[in-house]
Motif scaffolding. Structure first.
Motif, PDB file in Angstrom:
ATOM      1  N   MET A   7      10.923   3.784   5.917  1.00  0.00           N
ATOM      2  CA  MET A   7       9.796   3.066   5.308  1.00  0.00           C
ATOM      3  C   MET A   7       9.470   3.551   3.905  1.00  0.00           C
ATOM      4  O   MET A   7       9.187   2.765   3.002  1.00  0.00           O
ATOM      5  CB  MET A   7       8.564   3.165   6.207  1.00  0.00           C
ATOM      6  CG  MET A   7       8.622   2.245   7.394  1.00  0.00           C
ATOM      7  SD  MET A   7       7.269   2.526   8.568  1.00  0.00           S
ATOM      8  CE  MET A   7       5.842   2.271   7.553  1.00  0.00           C
ATOM      9  N   SER A   8       9.508   4.878   3.701  1.00  0.00           N
ATOM     10  CA  SER A   8       9.121   5.428   2.405  1.00  0.00           C
ATOM     11  C   SER A   8      10.089   5.035   1.295  1.00  0.00           C
ATOM     12  O   SER A   8       9.773   5.176   0.113  1.00  0.00           O
ATOM     13  CB  SER A   8       9.032   6.955   2.487  1.00  0.00           C
ATOM     14  OG  SER A   8      10.294   7.515   2.821  1.00  0.00           O
ATOM     15  N   ILE A  12       5.280  -4.031  -0.142  1.00  0.00           N
ATOM     16  CA  ILE A  12       5.052  -5.037   0.901  1.00  0.00           C
ATOM     17  C   ILE A  12       5.960  -4.789   2.091  1.00  0.00           C
ATOM     18  O   ILE A  12       5.550  -4.944   3.253  1.00  0.00           O
ATOM     19  CB  ILE A  12       5.254  -6.453   0.332  1.00  0.00           C
ATOM     20  CG1 ILE A  12       4.151  -6.781  -0.672  1.00  0.00           C
ATOM     21  CG2 ILE A  12       5.265  -7.496   1.443  1.00  0.00           C
ATOM     22  CD1 ILE A  12       4.265  -8.155  -1.293  1.00  0.00           C
ATOM     23  N   SER A  13       7.204  -4.399   1.821  1.00  0.00           N
ATOM     24  CA  SER A  13       8.140  -4.130   2.906  1.00  0.00           C
ATOM     25  C   SER A  13       7.632  -2.994   3.783  1.00  0.00           C
ATOM     26  O   SER A  13       7.774  -3.026   5.003  1.00  0.00           O
ATOM     27  CB  SER A  13       9.509  -3.780   2.335  1.00  0.00           C
ATOM     28  OG  SER A  13      10.004  -4.828   1.525  1.00  0.00           O
ATOM     29  N   GLN A  14       7.034  -1.981   3.174  1.00  0.00           N
ATOM     30  CA  GLN A  14       6.474  -0.877   3.955  1.00  0.00           C
ATOM     31  C   GLN A  14       5.326  -1.347   4.842  1.00  0.00           C
ATOM     32  O   GLN A  14       5.237  -0.996   6.017  1.00  0.00           O
ATOM     33  CB  GLN A  14       5.943   0.214   3.025  1.00  0.00           C
ATOM     34  CG  GLN A  14       6.991   1.023   2.301  1.00  0.00           C
ATOM     35  CD  GLN A  14       6.368   2.178   1.549  1.00  0.00           C
ATOM     36  OE1 GLN A  14       5.421   2.801   2.022  1.00  0.00           O
ATOM     37  NE2 GLN A  14       6.882   2.461   0.365  1.00  0.00           N
ATOM     38  N   PHE A  47      -3.004  -0.450  -6.142  1.00  0.00           N
ATOM     39  CA  PHE A  47      -3.788   0.551  -5.421  1.00  0.00           C
ATOM     40  C   PHE A  47      -3.770   0.224  -3.934  1.00  0.00           C
ATOM     41  O   PHE A  47      -3.896  -0.945  -3.569  1.00  0.00           O
ATOM     42  CB  PHE A  47      -5.238   0.554  -5.936  1.00  0.00           C
ATOM     43  CG  PHE A  47      -6.078   1.640  -5.339  1.00  0.00           C
ATOM     44  CD1 PHE A  47      -6.068   2.914  -5.879  1.00  0.00           C
ATOM     45  CD2 PHE A  47      -6.873   1.399  -4.225  1.00  0.00           C
ATOM     46  CE1 PHE A  47      -6.841   3.934  -5.324  1.00  0.00           C
ATOM     47  CE2 PHE A  47      -7.633   2.401  -3.662  1.00  0.00           C
ATOM     48  CZ  PHE A  47      -7.623   3.676  -4.215  1.00  0.00           C
ATOM     49  N   PRO A  48      -3.547   1.207  -3.058  1.00  0.00           N
ATOM     50  CA  PRO A  48      -3.493   2.633  -3.328  1.00  0.00           C
ATOM     51  C   PRO A  48      -2.122   3.152  -3.762  1.00  0.00           C
ATOM     52  O   PRO A  48      -2.001   4.334  -4.090  1.00  0.00           O
ATOM     53  CB  PRO A  48      -3.891   3.242  -1.986  1.00  0.00           C
ATOM     54  CG  PRO A  48      -3.489   2.231  -0.975  1.00  0.00           C
ATOM     55  CD  PRO A  48      -3.663   0.906  -1.616  1.00  0.00           C
ATOM     56  N   GLU A  49      -1.068   2.317  -3.777  1.00  0.00           N
ATOM     57  CA  GLU A  49       0.224   2.777  -4.231  1.00  0.00           C
ATOM     58  C   GLU A  49       1.056   1.573  -4.668  1.00  0.00           C
ATOM     59  O   GLU A  49       0.805   0.439  -4.283  1.00  0.00           O
ATOM     60  CB  GLU A  49       0.968   3.528  -3.115  1.00  0.00           C
ATOM     61  CG  GLU A  49       1.224   2.675  -1.880  1.00  0.00           C
ATOM     62  CD  GLU A  49       1.925   3.439  -0.768  1.00  0.00           C
ATOM     63  OE1 GLU A  49       2.543   4.474  -1.074  1.00  0.00           O
ATOM     64  OE2 GLU A  49       1.859   3.003   0.392  1.00  0.00           O
ATOM     65  N   GLY A  50       2.045   1.863  -5.519  1.00  0.00           N
ATOM     66  CA  GLY A  50       2.976   0.833  -5.932  1.00  0.00           C
ATOM     67  C   GLY A  50       2.763   0.384  -7.365  1.00  0.00           C
ATOM     68  O   GLY A  50       1.762   0.686  -8.009  1.00  0.00           O
ATOM     69  N   TYR A  66      -6.181  -3.457  -6.377  1.00  0.00           N
ATOM     70  CA  TYR A  66      -6.030  -3.286  -4.930  1.00  0.00           C
ATOM     71  C   TYR A  66      -5.115  -4.383  -4.388  1.00  0.00           C
ATOM     72  O   TYR A  66      -5.293  -5.568  -4.684  1.00  0.00           O
ATOM     73  CB  TYR A  66      -7.380  -3.350  -4.214  1.00  0.00           C
ATOM     74  CG  TYR A  66      -7.248  -3.209  -2.716  1.00  0.00           C
ATOM     75  CD1 TYR A  66      -6.952  -1.968  -2.151  1.00  0.00           C
ATOM     76  CD2 TYR A  66      -7.386  -4.303  -1.874  1.00  0.00           C
ATOM     77  CE1 TYR A  66      -6.809  -1.818  -0.776  1.00  0.00           C
ATOM     78  CE2 TYR A  66      -7.248  -4.166  -0.496  1.00  0.00           C
ATOM     79  CZ  TYR A  66      -6.951  -2.929   0.044  1.00  0.00           C
ATOM     80  OH  TYR A  66      -6.802  -2.792   1.403  1.00  0.00           O
ATOM     81  N   PHE A  67      -4.139  -3.962  -3.571  1.00  0.00           N
ATOM     82  CA  PHE A  67      -3.188  -4.915  -2.990  1.00  0.00           C
ATOM     83  C   PHE A  67      -3.292  -4.827  -1.480  1.00  0.00           C
ATOM     84  O   PHE A  67      -2.909  -3.832  -0.870  1.00  0.00           O
ATOM     85  CB  PHE A  67      -1.767  -4.603  -3.450  1.00  0.00           C
ATOM     86  CG  PHE A  67      -0.833  -5.772  -3.336  1.00  0.00           C
ATOM     87  CD1 PHE A  67      -0.515  -6.530  -4.439  1.00  0.00           C
ATOM     88  CD2 PHE A  67      -0.290  -6.133  -2.111  1.00  0.00           C
ATOM     89  CE1 PHE A  67       0.343  -7.620  -4.345  1.00  0.00           C
ATOM     90  CE2 PHE A  67       0.555  -7.217  -1.994  1.00  0.00           C
ATOM     91  CZ  PHE A  67       0.883  -7.973  -3.121  1.00  0.00           C
TER      92      PHE A  67
END
Length: 663
Positions: free
Chosen positions: A516-517, A522-524, A153-156, A125-126
């Protein structure tokens, strides 16, 4: 909340080779936070048990800065199963983030809202906002990963690109980790075994107390690694050109019109011919580029930047070939030379502005003077370095403004900046300002000269009151007449205020929603923060205030007050949004594109060579997959940028930064 960290007494480890490596029994570890080479805050890590930790993290930046209290529990495999984060983010927006995992079932609360999902046993988890704790935990997993990758998690996904063993002058051995996938630039962490010793990211440095005397040495070593990395990328992604023909392209002219179906010939960095497209045989030595259905434009000008060696690629990927740098360190000329020589990819810096700020808790910290004499000396110093402009900041004492301006003017230097605390824009203009940075500084002119503009009040007061400014009032009209009569340039940076005033916590910021996508994780996430703190009542008010800022932008344009497009933020992407907002305000799109090119070239004094596509001018060019005259949003679709004797493909530049192309 912070009291829980002071109940354990401990002995700080001394700065020697043995003690630095042997910290296994320490229950509490402290780090110093340094921002712009000044002590700015602390980061504390407290071990509660073998699997439970508490953290406190804060630093100050001119009235802004985060403060987080964080708790983390790990499972037997050192993955996060419980995490809580409370406090405020950089802009003082309240944060309350939670994460819990029970087997494969996970639930979490963050700025995007409450969610549930299934988490795999090897996913980490981030968090959205919080302390540097996650970086140390991530590094530990990357170091033991057989693939050098960790799924977030949840993405990346994060990847350990390099583990570089380095030795300090005192003999201490450390590892410098280069991690991709988190941000647009690699993330660097200094480690001894599984312990994070230091994190250096731009102006923000976090260093363990027993290593703070070695921070400068570590920065020098890291700078060399970063430079080598950028040099390697530059060699790989710079495509040398000699003779090029862009066939059957549509050419944007300096008048804002379009010439359709043209052949443009470039040789030795110069535009040699522009003619209607034909089928004549072209020599094999000439590189052919098909521009059918696409728009050839001059490279654009970002008129408000703060350049670093990492930002150069973003500028060129976004079609920006020239910039004004409106406050940087005194080594900026060295960076500019690296850009010009293509040692590192970056734009032409056509205007160099030195910065001067006065003393106090909200000082900019780049160049703080203690008295007027120091300020006069600094202006001379910048002039001797070849800078053309001086930017005064918010902590300058009002009584210093006139003599500082007079000194700069005597050296043929322009003066611009923020309006110092307890002054109005009108007073600054009367004392000789040539230009004003940021639209909020204009609106403050109609509030009071008692506002401490060193603090975030320079934002919140405008957010609360800008909606009520009457553009037909005598006070406003007299101010516009003053701007015109004194030929004051306005650098409004509209996009950053859209993000501050209009964005809502937990929702994609309208300033960045289109891109954004495409960005790393982190940038998002920073674009869900919501800008300034808001309530249901103030959200509508702040939006009306921002709309009135757009009204003023258009009114200034109509009344022939000089305005320039600049960002003061994320290169490329924020510039594209700035241009969209100019059109949204009512400025015709052709005029917006002229402001971005030939008008900015004229203002910066380089129009003889840049800013338009004409025979004999230098070939700083960009190819757009679309027609920005019909749809300003097409300005994001840059296929390639030509600067000097090199061509740079945007897709390649973006991929090198973990960014998806527009396709």
């Amino acid at each position: 909340m912070k009291n829980s960290f002071i109940v354990i007494f401990f002995l700080i480890v001394g700065c020697n080779k043995t003690s630095q490596k042997d910290n296994i029994n320490i229950d509490k570890i402290e780090y110093e936070v340094v921002f712009r080479e000044n002590h700015a805050g602390v980061y504390e890590k407290l071990k509660i048990s073998n699997t439970s930790f508490e953290y406190f993290y804060t630093y100050a930046d001119r009235g802004r800065g985060p403060e987080y209290t964080e708790k983390i529990t790990l499972n037997e495999h050192d993955f996060i199963i419980n995490q809580s984060i409370e406090g405020v983010n950089y802009r003082k927006v309240p944060i309350n983030e939670r994460f819990t995992a029970n087997g494969t079932a996970a639930s979490w609360k963050n700025p995007k809202g409450d969610s549930k999902g299934e988490i795999k046993e090897d996913e980490l988890y981030f968090r959205y906002d919080g302390s540097p704790a996650i970086y140390e935990i991530l590094a530990q997993h990357l170091l033991k990963s057989t693939s050098n990758k960790v799924t977030l998690f949840p993405e990346g996904e994060a990847e350990l690109v390099k583990k570089i063993p380095l030795t300090l002058k005192n003999g201490t051995a450390l590892d410098l980790l280069m991690i991709n996938g988190l941000d647009m630039n690699p993330t660097y962490l200094w480690m001894i075994g599984n312990e994070m010793i230091c994190s250096i990211s731009g102006n923000l440095h976090i260093v363990r107390e027993d290593f703070k005397n070695f921070r400068t040495e570590m920065k020098i070593l890291q700078d060399k690694v970063e430079d080598d990395f950028l040099i390697e990328i530059t060699e790989k992604l710079s495509h040398s050109i000699d003779k090029v023909m862009i066939k059957n392209t549509n050419v944007l002219t300096s008048t804002g019109s379009m010439l359709f179906n043209q052949d443009v010939f470039v040789e030795d960095e110069t535009i040699k011919a522009i003619r209607p497209s034909d089928d004549k045989v072209i020599a094999e030595s000439i590189q052919i580029i098909d521009g059918t259905g696409k728009t050839l434009m001059p490279g654009m000008f970002d008129m408000h930047t703060h350049n670093t060696k990492f930002r150069g690629m973003l500028h060129l990927a976004g079609g920006i070939t020239a910039v004004r740098d409106l406050a940087n360190n005194k080594q900026l000329k060295e960076l500019s030379a690296e850009f010009d020589n293509n040692t590192i990819i970056g734009p032409r810096i056509v205007i160099f502005s030195g910065i001067i700020d006065g003393p106090g808790p909200f000082a900019n910290q780049r160049n703080v003077i203690q008295n007027l004499e120091e300020g006069l000396s600094e202006i001379q110093s910048y002039k001797d370095l070849g800078y053309q402009q001086i930017k005064l900041y918010s902590s300058i004492k009002p009584e210093w403004v006139k003599p500082l301006v007079d000194k700069a003017r005597s050296l043929d230097m322009r003066v611009s900046g923020h309006i110092p605390a307890y002054m109005t824009a009108s007073q600054a203009i009367d004392r000789g300002y040539n230009e004003i940075q940021h639209m909020n500084m204009l609106f403050l002119n109609f509030l009071s000269d008692t506002i401490d503009t060193r603090t975030p009040l320079r934002f919140t007061m405008v957010a609360k009151h800008a909606a009520s400014l009457d553009l037909k009032s005598d006070e406003y009209l007299q101010f516009v007449d003053l701007l015109k009569s004194k030929e004051v340039l306005v650098d409004p940076t509209m996009a950053i205020f859209e993000n501050m005033f209009v964005s809502q916590k937990g929702e994609p910021s309208p300033t960045y929603s289109e891109i954004m996508s495409r960005l790393p994780v982190i940038s998002q996430r920073q674009f869900y923060a919501g800008g300034l703190p808001k309530t249901d009542k103030t959200s509508a008010l702040y939006k009306r205030s921002y709309n009135n800022m757009l009204n003023v932008l258009y009114d200034l344009f109509q009344k022939d007050v000089a305005i320039v497009p600049g960002t003061d933020g994320l290169p490329g992407f924020l510039y594209h949004r700035e241009l969209e907002l100019y059109e949204k305000s009512g400025i015709p799109v052709a005029e917006v594109l002229k402001l971005a090119t030939i008008k900015s070239a004229e203002i910066t004094g380089v129009a003889e060579n840049y800013g338009s596509i004409e025979i004999g001018k230098k070939a700083d060019l960009i190819l757009i997959d679309g027609n920005p005259l019909k749809n300003i949003g097409d300005i994001r679709k840059v296929e390639w940028t030509m600067k000097g004797s090199n061509m740079y493909y945007s897709k390649e530049l973006y991929n090198a930064m973990g960014i998806k192309h527009y396709e």
